[in-house]
Design an enzyme around this catalytic site. Structure first.
Site, PDB file in Angstrom:
ATOM      1  N   ARG A  83     -14.988  -0.405   9.490  1.00  8.60           N
ATOM      2  CA  ARG A  83     -15.052   0.412  10.724  1.00  8.60           C
ATOM      3  C   ARG A  83     -14.842   1.893  10.393  1.00  8.60           C
ATOM      4  O   ARG A  83     -15.481   2.767  10.967  1.00  8.60           O
ATOM      5  CB  ARG A  83     -14.000  -0.046  11.752  1.00  8.60           C
ATOM      6  CG  ARG A  83     -13.875   0.913  12.928  1.00  8.60           C
ATOM      7  CD  ARG A  83     -13.215   0.313  14.148  1.00  8.60           C
ATOM      8  NE  ARG A  83     -12.006  -0.416  13.853  1.00  8.60           N
ATOM      9  CZ  ARG A  83     -10.810   0.156  13.583  1.00  8.60           C
ATOM     10  NH1 ARG A  83     -10.686   1.470  13.550  1.00  8.60           N
ATOM     11  NH2 ARG A  83      -9.756  -0.586  13.331  1.00  8.60           N
ATOM     12  N   TYR A 136     -32.802  12.285  29.219  1.00 14.88           N
ATOM     13  CA  TYR A 136     -32.954  10.822  29.177  1.00 14.88           C
ATOM     14  C   TYR A 136     -32.068  10.182  30.259  1.00 14.88           C
ATOM     15  O   TYR A 136     -30.894  10.550  30.408  1.00 14.88           O
ATOM     16  CB  TYR A 136     -32.564  10.329  27.777  1.00 14.88           C
ATOM     17  CG  TYR A 136     -32.402   8.835  27.688  1.00 14.88           C
ATOM     18  CD1 TYR A 136     -33.451   7.978  28.021  1.00 14.88           C
ATOM     19  CD2 TYR A 136     -31.197   8.265  27.274  1.00 14.88           C
ATOM     20  CE1 TYR A 136     -33.292   6.607  27.952  1.00 14.88           C
ATOM     21  CE2 TYR A 136     -31.035   6.892  27.195  1.00 14.88           C
ATOM     22  CZ  TYR A 136     -32.093   6.072  27.546  1.00 14.88           C
ATOM     23  OH  TYR A 136     -31.934   4.712  27.481  1.00 14.88           O
TER      24      TYR A 136
HETATM   25  C1  LIG Z   1     -33.691  11.085  24.031  1.00 11.39           C
HETATM   26  C2  LIG Z   1     -32.835   9.872  23.947  1.00 11.39           C
HETATM   27  N1  LIG Z   1     -31.530  10.012  23.649  1.00 11.39           N
HETATM   28  C3  LIG Z   1     -30.711   8.941  23.555  1.00 11.39           C
HETATM   29  C4  LIG Z   1     -31.178   7.667  23.776  1.00 11.39           C
HETATM   30  C5  LIG Z   1     -30.219   6.497  23.702  1.00 11.39           C
HETATM   31  O1  LIG Z   1     -30.396   5.826  22.509  1.00 11.39           O
HETATM   32  P1  LIG Z   1     -30.058   4.254  22.291  1.00 11.39           P
HETATM   33  O2  LIG Z   1     -31.010   3.495  23.157  1.00 11.39           O
HETATM   34  O3  LIG Z   1     -30.268   4.074  20.827  1.00 11.39           O
HETATM   35  O4  LIG Z   1     -28.641   4.047  22.707  1.00 11.39           O
HETATM   36  C6  LIG Z   1     -32.526   7.467  24.076  1.00 11.39           C
HETATM   37  C7  LIG Z   1     -33.027   6.099  24.318  1.00 11.39           C
HETATM   38  O5  LIG Z   1     -34.133   5.895  24.761  1.00 11.39           O
HETATM   39  C8  LIG Z   1     -33.384   8.603  24.171  1.00 11.39           C
HETATM   40  O6  LIG Z   1     -34.669   8.479  24.474  1.00 11.39           O
END
Ligand SMILES: Cc1ncc(COP(=O)(O)O)c(C=O)c1O
Length: 379
Positions: A46, A98
């Site tokens: 970890r 996102y």
């Molecule tokens: C721009 C962006 N940031 C972060 C994430 C989150 O990543 P994860 O799905 O690996 O947790 C995504 C997921 O689609 C994303 O498109």
């Protein structure tokens, strides 16, 4: 070393016993100590693991940072970053980030007493307008998801500095091959390694890359304390994917440019969002800030959801699936898929309509991708 050489060679050469050409997987959860004061650099997976460390060295080198922590998802990387702050702190983020990041900020961290403002970062002055004495961070995502709006990182960093806030950039959409936020003044870079860095749609992961020692130490502490690190096997998969990042990104964006040009002239397509098109509002900024235009594009299909459903049923090469950045082409409908975690009002405010579709262009031959759309769009 040039970028492509770093992709292949950083974090390798770890096996002094057998001189294996690739990095071994060390699945061991624990490591023996030589005596009560000495171990060989790792004690418990970890906290640290040789395979994961190899990936972290590689990703730090690709972004130009001093340290990296590889996490089990992109969301856990973002969660780690939020632990640089505390309740009462104010964070300014783009209004079209996102959906999962938006949800984490708006629901989870807001409930813990963090304060957020979501602003249109197309105009960096909106950051100054939203700033408060408690503002500690400006969260950047460029290009944005799903409408590929660009944020001028140098301009945003200048405003952030003037209000004494740090900047964190989510560089998932372009990868360090096409964009390196540290070069524009950003303090911390995060990725969902699930996407282009791994590139083969067979792992979920994330990373936080830092360029200042205090940030590196705090992120390292938090990733260990919260237990956010990725497994050795996932780290190994991402490390393997990264080796072909350069050639993959070239193939991805060749296809995206060709598809964007095809869709733009199609009579059933109302609008294409792709920074590689000269009429994209941020085309000039993309040329200045990025080393290419990437392989994500969105478009508005005339006719709303019924037309969308009809077209999707006819596509054969483009799988209807969330995520992005893999070698296979994907298409998705932000309203019910990637951005369903945002409220409808927030989606409309961000410019996502019931006509909008997002495409992650894979590395298939562009002629085949265009032919698939030509057939699916035929009345
Ligand atoms: C721009 C962006 N940031 C972060 C994430 C989150 O990543 P994860 O799905 O690996 O947790 C995504 C997921 O689609 C994303 O498109």
């Amino acid at each position: 070393m040039q970028f492509q050489t770093r992709c292949v060679h950083t974090g390798v050469d770890k096996d002094a016993t057998f001189l294996s050409a690739t990095t071994p997987i060390y699945p061991s959860s624990t490591f023996r100590w030589d005596d009560l004061n000495t171990n060989r650099g790792f004690d418990y997976t970890r906290s640290g693991n040789p395979t994961r460390r190899a990936l972290e060295e590689n990703l730090a080198a690709l972004e130009g940072g001093i340290d990296c922590r590889a996490t089990c998802t992109g969301m856990s990387a973002i969660t780690a970053c939020m632990h640089l702050f505390q309740p009462g702190d104010h964070i300014i983020a783009g209004h079209d980030i996102y959906g999962g990041t938006w949800r984490l900020f708006d629901s989870v961290f807001r409930a813990m007493g963090f304060d957020f403002s979501f602003v249109n970062m197309g105009d960096p002055e909106n950051i100054r307008r939203a700033a408060k004495p408690s503002t500690k961070c400006v969260w950047i995502e460029t290009p944005s998801n799903p409408l590929l709006n660009l944020v001028d990182m140098a301009a945003v960093c200048q405003v952030a500095k003037s209000i004494k806030a740090i900047t964190i950039a989510d560089n998932t959409f372009l990868s360090p091959y096409l964009q390196r936020p540290f070069e524009h003044g950003v303090d911390i870079v995060v990725h969902s390694t699930t996407k282009y860095l791994n590139g083969h749609s067979d792992v979920v992961g994330g990373c936080v890359i830092t360029k200042e020692k205090p940030h590196a130490e705090r992120i390292s502490y938090v990733v260990n304390a919260l237990g956010l690190a990725c497994s050795p096997f996932d780290a190994w998969l991402v490390l393997r994917g990264v080796k072909t990042l350069g050639p993959r990104m070239e193939a991805h964006q060749r296809g995206a440019q060709a598809l964007a040009e095809f869709l733009e002239q199609h009579p059933r397509v109302a609008k294409v969002y792709y920074p590689g098109l000269p009429n994209h509002p941020h085309h000039a900024l993309a040329k200045k800030q990025q080393r290419g235009f990437g392989a994500m594009l969105s478009f508005d299909l005339q006719g709303g959801r019924p037309a969308v459903e009809k077209m999707l049923a006819k596509l054969e090469l483009f799988q209807l699936a969330e995520s992005l950045g893999g070698v296979e082409s994907l298409i998705e409908y932000p309203d019910t898929m990637s951005h369903a975690s945002m409220t409808e009002a927030a989606r409309r405010e961000a410019g996502i309509s019931e006509n909008t579709l997002r495409v992650s262009v894979g590395i298939e031959h562009p002629d085949d991708l265009i032919a698939d759309f030509r057939t699916a769009l035929a009345e």
